[in-house]
Design an enzyme around this catalytic site. Structure first.
Site, mmCIF file in Angstrom:
data_model
loop_
_atom_site.group_PDB
_atom_site.id
_atom_site.type_symbol
_atom_site.label_atom_id
_atom_site.label_comp_id
_atom_site.label_asym_id
_atom_site.label_seq_id
_atom_site.Cartn_x
_atom_site.Cartn_y
_atom_site.Cartn_z
ATOM 1 N N ASN A 123 41.869 42.465 48.552
ATOM 2 C CA ASN A 123 41.668 42.803 47.128
ATOM 3 C C ASN A 123 42.907 42.786 46.239
ATOM 4 O OD1 ASN A 123 39.135 43.116 48.071
ATOM 5 N ND2 ASN A 123 38.912 45.293 47.637
ATOM 6 N N THR B 203 37.274 55.145 46.737
ATOM 7 C CA THR B 203 38.028 56.038 45.860
ATOM 8 C C THR B 203 37.065 56.958 45.126
ATOM 9 O OG1 THR B 203 39.923 54.598 45.555
ATOM 10 C CG2 THR B 203 39.364 56.005 43.696
ATOM 11 N N HIS C 128 45.050 48.271 54.312
ATOM 12 C CA HIS C 128 44.276 47.601 53.253
ATOM 13 C C HIS C 128 44.968 46.282 52.898
ATOM 14 C CE1 HIS C 128 41.781 46.749 49.967
ATOM 15 N NE2 HIS C 128 41.874 47.848 49.259
ATOM 16 N N TYR D 250 46.075 43.743 46.717
ATOM 17 C CA TYR D 250 47.143 44.740 46.828
ATOM 18 C C TYR D 250 48.300 44.150 47.651
ATOM 19 C CZ TYR D 250 43.490 47.283 44.614
ATOM 20 O OH TYR D 250 42.516 47.633 43.714
ATOM 21 N N ASN E 169 41.658 41.410 41.149
ATOM 22 C CA ASN E 169 43.020 41.766 40.731
ATOM 23 C C ASN E 169 43.873 40.542 40.416
ATOM 24 O OD1 ASN E 169 42.857 44.564 40.624
ATOM 25 N ND2 ASN E 169 43.174 44.785 42.822
HETATM 26 C C1 PHB Z 1 39.996 47.983 46.093
HETATM 27 O O1 PHB Z 1 40.005 47.860 47.301
HETATM 28 O O2 PHB Z 1 39.783 47.031 45.365
HETATM 29 C C2 PHB Z 1 40.285 49.282 45.479
HETATM 30 C C3 PHB Z 1 40.680 50.319 46.292
HETATM 31 C C4 PHB Z 1 40.955 51.553 45.746
HETATM 32 C C5 PHB Z 1 40.859 51.747 44.389
HETATM 33 C C6 PHB Z 1 40.478 50.721 43.573
HETATM 34 C C7 PHB Z 1 40.180 49.470 44.122
HETATM 35 O O3 PHB Z 1 41.140 52.948 43.883
#
Ligand code: PHB
Length: 385
Positions: free
Chosen positions: A184, A26, A181, A186, A242
């Site tokens: 992490n 990012t 993705h 998400y 996270n």
């Molecule tokens: C992550 O993969 O942890 C991640 C990805 C994009 C972001 C922030 C964290 O903007």
């Protein structure tokens, strides 16, 4: 023995010029409407010497906006913006996949359409984790992730369709492939985590097929659009970034996913072994995660596609040692790519690497610290002339 500068054929006719990947990072340089722009095209074009560029992560939909000023891939303006990027990378002989996500509960009402609650696998909030969002005065900064709303079963099926549309958009924008993705903390990771995913419908519960159904349905949609050889998936084994609960079933889940991806002929699995413990992207220290070679060997035995290893690599020697384990095929260099657009050439010749200034990693809309790093020149000792 594989050399870092050997080419690699992924499926789907994608030929990578070397074993060096630029992983998703990012950089918060989009234009209004989360639209990629000419500045970003220059940045990625400068880095086209990587075997594989994986773009910074793109939002599949407005409801996925967990980080202000990151790009999307749901509007026509975004497709046109990405086209600038892919044209420039291709003009310079490079290959670029797009990383796509839904952040799920890692969002904030100030970024969500109509200020609605973030979307959750359950209603459980990521206590203690921040996202980059707006405060009550509209100022950008780090805010605690919002309290999510649990998605209904039919909304999940609709979200798969939303991903399918995003993949069609990515192809229209000229991307060579897509990476999901699934790391992490998400949305895909939230579904896969057996401690967090306490749903009792077909997307949850104790069975691994159910916990991974959302990811695999989206993988199938990506394969339908791009073909399996142009699809990759990123995982972070045993990560707790996270506010993810440590998952006793993580290994079972990830090996199941590896097997399913292998059956589908997916191009690569991208494994990240470096995580930020907690806090936010601008202040957190990066921690090199314990690399479990036994786990990597099990993945290798389960998944016949290419494996990318990401996590704190800074030199050709380290990268070559990793390739020499025989467990992986590509090495991702993240932070070194920020200050060294010509990283592959520098590694090849043993030239010194420039350091980037962390305060410019996420500068909004700025050229400084983004496209102003020169290629190495023999005349200057530090490559900064
Ligand atoms: C992550 O993969 O942890 C991640 C990805 C994009 C972001 C922030 C964290 O903007």
């Amino acid at each position: 023995m594989t050399d870092l500068f050997d080419p690699l054929a992924l499926g789907g006719g994608v030929l990578l010029r070397n074993r060096i990947a630029m992983p998703p990072m990012t950089r918060t340089r989009t234009s209004e409407g989360d639209v990629p722009n000419a500045l970003m095209a220059t940045y990625y074009g400068q880095r086209a010497g990587a075997g594989l560029i994986i773009s910074e992560v793109a939002d599949v939909a407005p409801s996925s906006n967990g980080y202000a000023m990151t790009p999307g891939i749901y509007s026509d303006a975004q497709v046109e913006g990405w086209r600038l990027v892919t044209d420039e990378v291709h003009r310079r002989g490079g290959t670029i996949f797009m990383q796509i996500w839904h952040v799920g509960r890692m969002a904030h009402p100030s970024l969500m359409p109509n200020g609605e609650a973030p979307w959750g696998v359950t209603g459980e909030r990521a206590e203690g984790s921040d996202v980059f969002a707006h405060d009550a005065n509209g100022e950008l900064g780090y805010m605690r992730a919002g309290t999510p709303r649990r998605l209904a079963t039919d909304e999940i099926a609709r979200l798969v369709d939303t991903f399918a549309q995003a993949f069609a958009n990515a192809r229209r924008a000229g991307l060579d492939g897509v990476e999901l993705h699934a790391a992490n903390g998400y949305l895909f990771d939230q579904f896969m985590n057996s401690m967090l995913n306490t749903r009792t419908d077909r997307y949850g519960g104790g069975r691994v097929e159910d916990r991974t159904r959302f990811l695999m349905d989206v993988v199938d949609a990506a394969v339908r659009e791009f073909g399996p050889g142009r699809v990759g998936v990123r995982i972070a084994p045993f990560g707790v970034f996270n506010s993810m609960p440590a998952d006793p079933l993580a290994e079972e889940t990830l090996l199941y996913v590896a097997g399913q991806l292998g059956r589908r002929g997916v191009a690569y699995l991208h494994i990240v072994y470096e995580l930020m413990p907690t806090g936010n992207m601008e202040t957190a220290t990066f921690e090199k995660h314990h690399v479990d070679h036994d786990f990597l060997a099990k993945v290798r035995a389960t998944f016949p596609g290419a494996i990318i290893w990401c996590g704190g690599f800074t030199s050709r020697t380290e990268a070559q040692d990793a390739l020499d384990t025989g467990l992986v095929d590509l090495i991702a260099f993240g932070r070194p790519y920020i200050g060294n657009p010509d990283l592959a050439e520098r590694l090849r010749h043993g030239w010194p690497l420039a350091e980037a200034d962390r305060s410019t990693y996420y500068t909004r809309r700025g050229e400084a610290g983004y496209i102003d790093f020169p290629e190495y020149s023999e005349e200057s000792s530090d490559g900064s002339s």
